[in-house]
Every structure is written in structure tokens, then in C-alpha cells.
Design a protein around this motif. Structure first.
Motif, PDB file in Angstrom:
ATOM      1  N   GLY A 196       0.843  -1.192   0.000  1.00 26.82           N
ATOM      2  CA  GLY A 196       0.000   0.000   0.000  1.00 26.82           C
ATOM      3  C   GLY A 196       0.872   1.233   0.000  1.00 26.82           C
ATOM      4  O   GLY A 196       2.070   1.162  -0.291  1.00 26.82           O
ATOM      5  N   GLY A 197       0.256   2.358   0.313  1.00 28.62           N
ATOM      6  CA  GLY A 197       1.017   3.601   0.313  1.00 28.62           C
ATOM      7  C   GLY A 197       0.450   4.592   1.301  1.00 28.62           C
ATOM      8  O   GLY A 197      -0.734   4.553   1.643  1.00 28.62           O
ATOM      9  N   LEU A 198       1.335   5.443   1.807  1.00 25.20           N
ATOM     10  CA  LEU A 198       0.899   6.551   2.652  1.00 25.20           C
ATOM     11  C   LEU A 198       1.249   7.836   1.923  1.00 25.20           C
ATOM     12  O   LEU A 198       2.429   8.111   1.664  1.00 25.20           O
ATOM     13  N   LEU A 199       0.228   8.580   1.542  1.00 32.14           N
ATOM     14  CA  LEU A 199       0.424   9.789   0.742  1.00 32.14           C
ATOM     15  C   LEU A 199       0.189  11.008   1.630  1.00 32.14           C
ATOM     16  O   LEU A 199      -0.869  11.127   2.260  1.00 32.14           O
ATOM     17  N   LEU A 200       1.188  11.858   1.677  1.00 31.26           N
ATOM     18  CA  LEU A 200       1.130  13.003   2.572  1.00 31.26           C
ATOM     19  C   LEU A 200       0.723  14.234   1.770  1.00 31.26           C
ATOM     20  O   LEU A 200       1.534  14.823   1.058  1.00 31.26           O
ATOM     21  N   THR A 201      -0.514  14.569   1.848  1.00 30.57           N
ATOM     22  CA  THR A 201      -1.012  15.697   1.058  1.00 30.57           C
ATOM     23  C   THR A 201      -2.370  16.159   1.565  1.00 30.57           C
ATOM     24  O   THR A 201      -3.146  15.368   2.109  1.00 30.57           O
ATOM     25  N   ALA A 202      -2.603  17.458   1.404  1.00 32.11           N
ATOM     26  CA  ALA A 202      -3.967  17.977   1.562  1.00 32.11           C
ATOM     27  C   ALA A 202      -4.395  18.519   0.212  1.00 32.11           C
ATOM     28  O   ALA A 202      -5.211  19.438   0.115  1.00 32.11           O
ATOM     29  N   SER A 203      -3.757  17.966  -0.837  1.00 32.50           N
ATOM     30  CA  SER A 203      -4.145  18.209  -2.220  1.00 32.50           C
ATOM     31  C   SER A 203      -4.224  19.683  -2.594  1.00 32.50           C
ATOM     32  O   SER A 203      -3.222  20.385  -2.574  1.00 32.50           O
ATOM     33  N   HIS A 204      -5.439  20.157  -2.889  1.00 33.15           N
ATOM     34  CA  HIS A 204      -5.615  21.529  -3.374  1.00 33.15           C
ATOM     35  C   HIS A 204      -5.721  22.530  -2.231  1.00 33.15           C
ATOM     36  O   HIS A 204      -5.915  23.713  -2.482  1.00 33.15           O
ATOM     37  N   ASN A 205      -5.638  22.073  -0.979  1.00 34.10           N
ATOM     38  CA  ASN A 205      -5.731  23.018   0.140  1.00 34.10           C
ATOM     39  C   ASN A 205      -4.398  23.748   0.316  1.00 34.10           C
ATOM     40  O   ASN A 205      -3.349  23.192   0.043  1.00 34.10           O
ATOM     41  N   PRO A 206      -4.437  24.988   0.802  1.00 34.07           N
ATOM     42  CA  PRO A 206      -3.191  25.745   0.976  1.00 34.07           C
ATOM     43  C   PRO A 206      -2.222  25.048   1.934  1.00 34.07           C
ATOM     44  O   PRO A 206      -2.643  24.261   2.789  1.00 34.07           O
ATOM     45  N   GLY A 207      -0.919  25.355   1.774  1.00 29.02           N
ATOM     46  CA  GLY A 207       0.099  24.729   2.626  1.00 29.02           C
ATOM     47  C   GLY A 207       0.777  25.748   3.525  1.00 29.02           C
ATOM     48  O   GLY A 207       0.274  26.856   3.705  1.00 29.02           O
ATOM     49  N   PRO A 235       2.925  26.651   7.392  1.00 31.69           N
ATOM     50  CA  PRO A 235       2.630  26.432   8.816  1.00 31.69           C
ATOM     51  C   PRO A 235       1.192  26.778   9.196  1.00 31.69           C
ATOM     52  O   PRO A 235       0.641  26.201  10.129  1.00 31.69           O
ATOM     53  N   ASN A 236       0.564  27.696   8.456  1.00 29.03           N
ATOM     54  CA  ASN A 236      -0.832  28.032   8.769  1.00 29.03           C
ATOM     55  C   ASN A 236      -1.815  27.362   7.815  1.00 29.03           C
ATOM     56  O   ASN A 236      -3.012  27.637   7.846  1.00 29.03           O
ATOM     57  N   GLY A 237      -1.296  26.501   6.966  1.00 30.32           N
ATOM     58  CA  GLY A 237      -2.154  25.831   5.990  1.00 30.32           C
ATOM     59  C   GLY A 237      -2.582  24.458   6.476  1.00 30.32           C
ATOM     60  O   GLY A 237      -2.688  24.209   7.682  1.00 30.32           O
ATOM     61  N   ASP A 238      -2.814  23.568   5.529  1.00 28.06           N
ATOM     62  CA  ASP A 238      -3.345  22.251   5.854  1.00 28.06           C
ATOM     63  C   ASP A 238      -2.323  21.154   5.563  1.00 28.06           C
ATOM     64  O   ASP A 238      -1.418  21.316   4.745  1.00 28.06           O
ATOM     65  N   PHE A 239      -2.528  20.028   6.232  1.00 26.83           N
ATOM     66  CA  PHE A 239      -1.720  18.837   5.983  1.00 26.83           C
ATOM     67  C   PHE A 239      -2.691  17.664   5.894  1.00 26.83           C
ATOM     68  O   PHE A 239      -3.855  17.773   6.288  1.00 26.83           O
ATOM     69  N   GLY A 240      -2.229  16.556   5.360  1.00 25.90           N
ATOM     70  CA  GLY A 240      -3.129  15.414   5.253  1.00 25.90           C
ATOM     71  C   GLY A 240      -2.380  14.105   5.077  1.00 25.90           C
ATOM     72  O   GLY A 240      -1.223  14.095   4.663  1.00 25.90           O
ATOM     73  N   VAL A 241      -3.054  13.025   5.411  1.00 29.98           N
ATOM     74  CA  VAL A 241      -2.499  11.677   5.237  1.00 29.98           C
ATOM     75  C   VAL A 241      -3.575  10.813   4.607  1.00 29.98           C
ATOM     76  O   VAL A 241      -4.736  10.810   5.044  1.00 29.98           O
ATOM     77  N   LYS A 242      -3.177  10.078   3.589  1.00 31.78           N
ATOM     78  CA  LYS A 242      -4.130   9.250   2.855  1.00 31.78           C
ATOM     79  C   LYS A 242      -3.530   7.858   2.734  1.00 31.78           C
ATOM     80  O   LYS A 242      -2.353   7.734   2.393  1.00 31.78           O
ATOM     81  N   PHE A 243      -4.299   6.833   3.046  1.00 37.53           N
ATOM     82  CA  PHE A 243      -3.798   5.469   2.864  1.00 37.53           C
ATOM     83  C   PHE A 243      -4.351   4.890   1.564  1.00 37.53           C
ATOM     84  O   PHE A 243      -5.549   4.928   1.322  1.00 37.53           O
ATOM     85  N   ASP A 275      -2.604  20.670  -9.306  1.00 34.93           N
ATOM     86  CA  ASP A 275      -2.780  21.114  -7.920  1.00 34.93           C
ATOM     87  C   ASP A 275      -1.603  20.669  -7.047  1.00 34.93           C
ATOM     88  O   ASP A 275      -0.589  20.185  -7.552  1.00 34.93           O
ATOM     89  N   GLY A 276      -1.749  20.826  -5.732  1.00 37.54           N
ATOM     90  CA  GLY A 276      -0.662  20.534  -4.801  1.00 37.54           C
ATOM     91  C   GLY A 276      -0.031  19.179  -5.038  1.00 37.54           C
ATOM     92  O   GLY A 276       1.202  19.054  -5.149  1.00 37.54           O
ATOM     93  N   ASP A 277      -0.842  18.139  -5.130  1.00 32.19           N
ATOM     94  CA  ASP A 277      -0.305  16.775  -5.211  1.00 32.19           C
ATOM     95  C   ASP A 277      -0.328  16.211  -6.630  1.00 32.19           C
ATOM     96  O   ASP A 277      -0.075  15.021  -6.828  1.00 32.19           O
TER      97      ASP A 277
END
Ligand code: VG1
Ligand code: CO
Length: 547
Positions: free
Chosen positions: A110-121, A123-131, A281-283
Motif C-alpha cells: 500500500g502507500g501513505l500519501l502526505l497531502t492535503a491536495s488543493h488546500n493551501p500549505g 505552517p498556517n495551511g493544511d496537511f493530510g495523510v491518505k492510505f 494542484d498541490g499533489d
């Protein structure tokens, strides 16, 4: 090195907000910075997904703030949970479609993808984790729910004591029984694209003086675009804008749409507009396509792609079927009918395409949110879409505008627009949704503004492959004149609530194919606002964004 001796068990408290949304767990960076927040979610994943000892995991992200630190944490926790190897890209960068591809090709667990895609990045932006699972596709709803349930019981996690891994050096680093392999992801991804598209023809087209401009918005696609467009296809290096991935995307909101990337919409309108303008986009999984004087709406884009697919090497035998997310315009359906292939309607979110792709029931699919993809991978793919259009322009030797106008003449035009209402107080959005749900049975036969309602339902999807059911996937209102309004709440935001209202109106007559979109859809927008009492519930008299 990952022996019990160097594995620690760390005590922690469970969090109650780790339910993944439309595409993974997305939160403010500051939320992820709470003690053990990331570790708790990872522990929930490792406990829920039974990964075979010694298996590989693909790990990488879009380069946003927290990307590298998180990869170090994942490596140490993966080692503690028996993972044999993690595979990543240089500097921990992997675009979402490239990661999906790598999972499949390397037969990773599988994979762990570190992204909040199109959301801003930043220190005051977003982060995300997707399996993503071993198929390369996003975890299905049943799995994300199981992970969420597990997260609520996590009181400790296991982590190995590893030295900091060197992410900038290609090759394999061994740490006892655990290894990390850093691959040249842009080169690998370019190889995949070379098997689908006619690189010689595209290079000839560029040599003949045609111009492309691709904006990576300081997100993950920069290195991929430089490798493909400049190194392999010979475009000048200034054809790729903002190519260096930055933790805060250089201040860009990495969402390729005419509002957040208004500079590209303006470039398209300028007298010196390149023949093809595009952004991702971001990712790297979304795409926006523009030509001189116009932007192609994503619903039209996937329909045009289907109509011309057999002219491109990777799709010369056609496709077995297609799919679109429910709110996406029905332009794709019209082409599918003419080809005599099925067109499936799925809930919003790429994961709903995965079973259909895996079962070879579809070969192309798309979403109105600037997402398009094919069976070559299990995520939507931004640069792939750009290359598809580039190859199509080179094969047809016609402009973007000519191709689209011809398409509308043949199939009619599906005017389309999305309105987003950002509502700070999420409970007001819930109240609107509940009232709408209650009113549904009485709507058919009623009039709203100048429209008579024919159908009204809440979309419920039964997956044709595994028969799983997904309820409450948005409201569909059909009018007597064939136009349509869809309402749903966003599942990717990190604060408040966003009501999305999707407007669609069909125009068969070519004399009506060049109208301004907002004006042409104005009557439908009025119906949408009145029917759901948007102002009464939200206090907003106009959308926050019109896309
Ligand atoms: C949005 C889009 C949806 C897309 C999702 C993830 O979801 O509407 O079509 O699949 O983002 O895209 P929502 O729930 O906010 O409407 V990406 O590029 O952000 O992973
Ligand atoms: Co994305």
C-alpha cells in the motif's frame, strides 16, 4: 535493526476527530502538530491494515510543510510494525498519481500519501495523510471507517529507533532488516507516459512553433513537468512556471481553477496566449486546461477526451466504459451513448472509480473538480491529462477552441458551473441539508422560480462490483427543461462547512453555444438559491466562489 530491542512503545491518548473525509484525513497543520497526533492515526492504520512482515510501503507527499518530518516518523513506525522497506521519491516527493503507479508496479502492500491536495500549505495551511491499498487506489469507505474506529482506542503506539534517513540521495539505504529506497519518480512516471502517448508527434508539434505553458504553482508537479515537457519533449524551460516545490507553495493556493489561478485565465485571454495552458494542484492529481480565449470545463474535457481517445496510442482500441462523479456534467454520457458504451455515475471522490477500473469496466473517468484519469493508474492524474490534450492537439492539428466547438456542434453543449458557499458555522449547513432532505418527497410537480421540478432524490450508490452501498451522497433536482441542480457538502475542508451547488443546463442549438456561462445559468442559479433557501439558512446572499 528493527528488532524488539530498539522498538519503543509510547503511551498516548486517542483523538476523536480522525475520520477521513472525501480523500484522506485533512487537518490544519497546527492540529497535526498536537502531541502524537500523526502517530495515533498511523498506529490506527497499521493496526487495521494487516501488512505482511517484510512487505514494501510507498511513502511520499506533495512537499508541503511537515512532509519530510512526517516521512521520518512513518519510516520509524513502519519499521516497528514489520514493514521491510519504504519506497519514496527524491526529497520525499511523490505526486499522487506517481505514488499510485509505484504501488502497483512495485507490488507494495500500500502507500501513505502526505497531502492535503488543493488546500493551501505552510505552517498556517493544511496537511493530510491518505492510505492507498495494494491496488494503488484510495482506501474504500469501509476501510477508512475501520481506521477511524481504531483511532478512537489508541492509547499507545510502536516506533523503532532509526537514524534520520537521507531523502535526497537516490538508491537504497539499509538499516538492519529495514530499508528505504529513494527512486527517481519523475523519470519513472515519464516512462509510464511514454507508453500512453506519442512523444515524437508532440515534440514535432512543439518544434513547429506551437507553445505550451504549464504552471506547477510551486507544488509537486514541477520536477515531473520539467522532465517530460522540457527534457523529453523539448519545450523551453520557461514553458514550466513555478517549478520548484516549496513547503508553502510560494503562497499559491494550489488549486487549478479560474478563481485561484486567475493569472492563467488572464493569460488565456491575452493576445499572445500559448496554444495550450495548463496547471495542476498541490499533489499533481488535478488539471486545468485552457486554450487561447477559453478554459475547458472539466466535464467537457473528459467528454472530448473520450470522443478522441482512439487517436492516441494508449487508447487506440477504445475503452470498455466510462464514469463520472454524480455532480459532474452529463457531457460524458452523451459521447458514451454515441459509442454504445456504459457510463457509470458514482459518488464524489476518486475512490469510487477504483473498483470499476480494477474490474476493467471503465477506461476513462472524471470529476467536475478538475480531476480526470484513466486505467493507467488508480488516482486522477493532472499531467497525464495535460499530455492527453497535448497529444490530441498535435494529432488533430487544430486549436483547443476548434476542437471544443466541433464537439459541441456534434453533441450539444452542457453549460456548467459550481457555486461554493463557505459557511463558518457548520450547524447552519447541517440545518439546510436536513430541511432539503425533508422537502424532497414533495418537490416533484412543484415550481420554483421559472422551473418545474420533475425529479428530486438523494443519491445513493450501489457499487456494481462489490455491492457496497454509499448513502447520502448529495441531492439531485431535475427540471422539466432538462436542467439540473445538485447540492452536497464538501468533505475536504478543515474548518466550517462548504455547501457546493452544481448547476447544469443543456443547449442543443449551436446558435446558443457561445453564451457567457454565468448569464446562461442565471435562471438555474435562482432556482437553486430559492429551493434550498440558501440565504435564510446561511446568511449568504451570494456564493463565496463561482468555479
Ligand atoms: C473535492 C472534490 C472531489 C475530489 C476531492 C479530492 O471534494 O469535490 O471531486 O475528489 O475534492 O480532490 P469535496 O468533498 O470537497 O467536494 V483532491 O485533488 O483535493 O485529492
Ligand atoms: Co489533489
Amino acid at each position: 535493526m528493527s528488532t524488539d530491542a530498539n522498538i519503543q512503545t509510547i503511551a498516548c491518548k486517542p483523538y476523536d476527530d480522525q475520520r477521513p473525509g472525501t480523500a484522506g484525513l485533512r487537518k490544519k497543520v497546527t492540529v497535526f502538530q498536537q502531541p502524537h497526533y500523526l502517530e495515533t492515526f498511523l498506529e490506527a492504520i497499521f493496526r487495521t491494515v494487516a501488512i505482511e512482515p517484510g512487505a514494501s510501503l510507498v511513502v511520499g507527499g506533495d512537499g508541503r510543510y511537515l512532509n519530510s518530518e512526517s516521512i521520518q516518523v512513518i519510516a520509524r513506525m513502519a519499521a516497528a510494525h514489520g514493514v521491510g522497506q519504504i519506497i519514496t521519491g527524491r526529497d520525499g516527493l511523490l505526486s499522487t498519481p506517481a505514488a499510485s503507479n509505484l504501488i502497483r508496479e512495485r507490488r507494495a502492500a500500500g502507500g501513505l500519501l502526505l497531502t492535503a491536495s488543493h488546500n493551501p500549505g505552510g505552517p498556517n495551511g493544511d496537511f493530510g495523510v491518505k492510505f492507498n491499498t495494494a491496488t494503488g487506489g484510495q482506501a474504500p469507505e469501509s476501510l477508512t471507517e475501520a481506521i477511524f474506529t481504531a483511532s478512537q482506542d489508541i492509547t499507545s503506539y510502536r516506533i523503532a529507533d532509526l537514524p534520520n534517513l537521507e531523502l535526497s540521495r537516490l538508491g537504497t539505504q539499509e538499516c538492519g532488516s529495514f530499508a528505504i529506497e529513494v527512486v527517481d519518480s519523475p523519470a519513472h512516471y515519464a516512462g509510464v507516459m511514454e507508453r500512453l502517448f506519442d512523444f515524437e508527434r508532440m515534440a514535432d508539434w512543439l518544434r513547429a512553433g506551437h507553445r505550451i505553458c504549464f504552471d506547477a504553482l510551486h507544488a509537486v508537479t514541477g520536477p515531473y513537468a520539467l522532465e517530460i515537457l522540457c527534457r523529453r519533449l523539448g519545450a523551453p524551460t520557461d514553458a514550466v512556471l513555478h517549478a520548484e516545490p516549496l513547503p508553502d507553495f510560494g503562497g499559491f493556493h494550489p488549486d487549478p481553477n479560474p478563481v485561484d489561478a486567475v493569472h492563467l485565465a488572464e493569460l488565456a485571454q491575452s493576445p499572445n496566449a500559448p496554444d495550450l495552458i495548463a496547471a495542476s494542484d498541490g499533489d499533481g492529481d488535478r488539471n486545468m486546461i485552457l486554450g487561447p480565449g477559453l478554459m475547458i470545463s472539466p466535464g467537457d474535457s473528459v467528454a472530448v477526451m473520450l470522443a478522441h481517445a482512439n487517436k492516441l496510442p494508449g487508447y487506440k482500441d477504445g475503452v470498455p466504459g466510462v464514469a463520472r462523479s454524480m455532480p459532474t456534467s452529463r457531457a460524458l454520457d452523451a459521447v458514451a451513448v454515441s459509442l454504445g458504451i456504459p457510463c457509470y455515475e458514482t459518488p464524489t471522490g476518486w475512490r469510487f472509480f477504483c473498483n470499476l477500473l480494477e474490474a476493467d469496466m471503465i477506461g476513462l473517468c472524471g470529476e467536475e473538480s478538475f480531476g480526470t484519469g484513466s486505467s493507467h493508474t488508480r488516482e486522477k492524474d493532472g499531467l497525464w491529462a495535460v499530455l492527453f490534450w497535448l497529444n490530441l492537439l498535435a494529432a488533430e492539428n487544430r486549436s483547443v477552441g476548434e476542437i471544443v466547438a466541433t464537439h459541441w456542434r456534434e453533441f450539444g453543449r452542457h453549460y456548467y458551473q459550481r457555486q461554493d458557499f463557505f459557511i463558518e458555522d457548520a450547524s447552519r449547513a447541517t440545518a439546510l441539508v436536513e430541511a432539503l432532505r425533508e422537502s424532497l418527497p414533495g418537490l416533484p410537480g412543484q415550481r420554483v422560480a421559472d422551473g418545474s421540478i420533475e425529479t428530486a432524490d438523494e443519491f445513493c450508490y450501489t457499487d456494481p462490483v462489490d455491492n457496497s452501498e454509499s448513502r447520502q451522497q448529495g441531492f439531485r433536482i431535475g427540471f422539466g427543461d432538462g436542467s439540473r441542480v445538485v447540492y452536497r457538502l464538501s468533505g475536504t475542508g478543515t474548518s466550517g462547512a462548504t455547501l457546493r451547488v452544481y448547476l447544469e443546463r443543456f443547449a442543443a442549438d449551436p446558435a446558443t453555444h457561445q453564451e457567457p456561462v454565468t448569464e446562461f445559468l442565471a435562471p438555474i442559479a435562482t432556482r437553486a438559491a430559492q429551493l434550498a433557501h440558501i440565504e435564510k439558512f446561511t446568511g449568504l446572499s451570494a456564493p463565496t466562489a463561482i468555479i
